[in-house]
Write a protein that holds these residues in place. Sequence first.
Motif, PDB file in Angstrom:
ATOM      1  N   LEU A  98       0.850  -1.182   0.000  1.00 50.40           N
ATOM      2  CA  LEU A  98       0.000   0.000   0.000  1.00 50.40           C
ATOM      3  C   LEU A  98       0.891   1.239   0.000  1.00 50.40           C
ATOM      4  O   LEU A  98       1.752   1.382   0.867  1.00 50.40           O
ATOM      5  CB  LEU A  98      -0.891   0.037   1.241  1.00 50.40           C
ATOM      6  N   ILE A 119      -0.861  -0.831  -4.506  1.00 53.96           N
ATOM      7  CA  ILE A 119      -2.204  -0.288  -4.336  1.00 53.96           C
ATOM      8  C   ILE A 119      -2.092   1.135  -3.804  1.00 53.96           C
ATOM      9  O   ILE A 119      -1.484   1.362  -2.756  1.00 53.96           O
ATOM     10  CB  ILE A 119      -3.031  -1.145  -3.358  1.00 53.96           C
ATOM     11  N   ALA A 121      -3.254   4.521  -1.979  1.00 57.09           N
ATOM     12  CA  ALA A 121      -4.097   4.785  -0.823  1.00 57.09           C
ATOM     13  C   ALA A 121      -4.084   6.277  -0.518  1.00 57.09           C
ATOM     14  O   ALA A 121      -3.101   6.970  -0.783  1.00 57.09           O
ATOM     15  CB  ALA A 121      -3.616   4.004   0.400  1.00 57.09           C
ATOM     16  N   ILE A 145      -8.484   3.088  -0.135  1.00 57.60           N
ATOM     17  CA  ILE A 145      -7.522   2.377  -0.969  1.00 57.60           C
ATOM     18  C   ILE A 145      -8.129   2.044  -2.324  1.00 57.60           C
ATOM     19  O   ILE A 145      -9.344   1.969  -2.496  1.00 57.60           O
ATOM     20  CB  ILE A 145      -7.018   1.087  -0.281  1.00 57.60           C
ATOM     21  N   ALA A 147      -8.946  -0.168  -5.762  1.00 57.77           N
ATOM     22  CA  ALA A 147      -9.482  -1.509  -5.981  1.00 57.77           C
ATOM     23  C   ALA A 147      -8.409  -2.426  -6.548  1.00 57.77           C
ATOM     24  O   ALA A 147      -7.617  -2.038  -7.404  1.00 57.77           O
ATOM     25  CB  ALA A 147     -10.667  -1.449  -6.937  1.00 57.77           C
ATOM     26  N   SER A 148      -8.366  -3.663  -6.033  1.00 58.98           N
ATOM     27  CA  SER A 148      -7.458  -4.694  -6.523  1.00 58.98           C
ATOM     28  C   SER A 148      -7.987  -6.037  -6.019  1.00 58.98           C
ATOM     29  O   SER A 148      -8.872  -6.074  -5.156  1.00 58.98           O
ATOM     30  CB  SER A 148      -6.037  -4.462  -5.995  1.00 58.98           C
ATOM     31  N   SER A 151      -7.730  -5.985  -2.229  1.00 55.41           N
ATOM     32  CA  SER A 151      -8.189  -4.832  -1.457  1.00 55.41           C
ATOM     33  C   SER A 151      -9.252  -5.172  -0.424  1.00 55.41           C
ATOM     34  O   SER A 151      -9.232  -4.653   0.701  1.00 55.41           O
ATOM     35  CB  SER A 151      -8.703  -3.739  -2.398  1.00 55.41           C
ATOM     36  N   GLU A 152     -10.193  -6.032  -0.766  1.00 53.89           N
ATOM     37  CA  GLU A 152     -11.273  -6.333   0.172  1.00 53.89           C
ATOM     38  C   GLU A 152     -10.730  -6.987   1.443  1.00 53.89           C
ATOM     39  O   GLU A 152     -11.088  -6.594   2.566  1.00 53.89           O
ATOM     40  CB  GLU A 152     -12.320  -7.222  -0.482  1.00 53.89           C
ATOM     41  N   ALA A 155      -8.750  -4.414   3.464  1.00 54.39           N
ATOM     42  CA  ALA A 155      -9.629  -3.467   4.148  1.00 54.39           C
ATOM     43  C   ALA A 155     -10.200  -4.079   5.422  1.00 54.39           C
ATOM     44  O   ALA A 155     -10.312  -3.401   6.452  1.00 54.39           O
ATOM     45  CB  ALA A 155     -10.747  -3.019   3.211  1.00 54.39           C
ATOM     46  N   THR A 165     -10.972   1.432   6.938  1.00 55.61           N
ATOM     47  CA  THR A 165     -10.478   1.386   5.559  1.00 55.61           C
ATOM     48  C   THR A 165     -11.619   1.056   4.611  1.00 55.61           C
ATOM     49  O   THR A 165     -12.356   0.097   4.823  1.00 55.61           O
ATOM     50  CB  THR A 165      -9.361   0.336   5.410  1.00 55.61           C
ATOM     51  N   ILE A 167     -12.747   0.941   0.231  1.00 53.96           N
ATOM     52  CA  ILE A 167     -12.235   0.835  -1.130  1.00 53.96           C
ATOM     53  C   ILE A 167     -12.865   1.942  -1.966  1.00 53.96           C
ATOM     54  O   ILE A 167     -14.084   2.100  -1.998  1.00 53.96           O
ATOM     55  CB  ILE A 167     -12.549  -0.546  -1.730  1.00 53.96           C
TER      56      ILE A 167
END
Length: 304
Positions: A98, A119, A121, A145, A147-148, A151-152, A155, A165, A167
């Motif tokens: 990040l 990613i 942020a 942050i 999207a990738s 990411s989920e 987060a 956190t 997205i």
Amino acid sequence: MKVAVMGAGAVGCYFGALLAQAGHDVTLIGRPNHVAAINADGLLLETRNGKTFIPLRAATDPASLDPPDLVLFCVKSADTEAAGAALAPRLRPDTAILSLQNGVDNAQRLSAAIDHPVIAAVVYVGTEMAGPGHVRHHGRGELLIGASPRSEALAEELTDAKIPTAIAADIDQALWSKLLMNCAYNALSAVADIAYGPIFEVEGARDVVVSVITECAAVARASGVVIPNDMLETALALPASMPNQKSSTAQDLARGKPSEIDFLNGAVVRKGAALGIPTPTNQALQVMVKLAERSRGIGRYDAN
């Protein structure tokens, strides 16, 4: 998770502290004076609720890292490529990175330098280093942050560590919106060495902020970035919402460190010139900070 914080300044130390408190294995990579203090006593986290020493590891060289699951990349924008090259040998193919940096292009620059996904942020937190190994939190603490595929899950892990956190639906919009805020206030806070709260007490300061936001928004829109319609209103509300916070640029100058002004107002000036959009207010603020650096012998003006 094994977490490496590359650049143990105020932002990196604060989020590293929260991750360590949540039980993650955190190593901070930072300057020798901070590293020595942290390894001796732990990282001192100061919040409105008091002070706590948090045990974690710190080192000056990323070569000492075990391959991390997550990297919080928090170095100054001018150091992105060099720090990335130092970090690259310690990365696994599945290491998540990040970029918690100011500016709008660090994630792309870092990814290109190390051939690894990064990613982007956006950081919303008020912090400062109050001394070696001592981070002080003033307010907020959220991350937005990009999207990738990772990411989920990231987060969720970060939110569980009390780092709210989300997205971003449009990370470029979020990065530029943060850049506009930095361009509006960082230089003013730095040159005057004051917190945000008193800035509008000086006649004309509000007009300067309006001019900066107008120039930045024009450059962003010409670059294909959608800027929220209420951006100016949001920017003008900052001094009241964070009255005691000094900008990161002010903190850099106070410590005798080079600022990131060339990646804030300077980035808007360069982009505006390429697009044929005048940015005189941003240029004036960039020059003022460069003059302040020169008067202090900071950065490229340092004879040492």
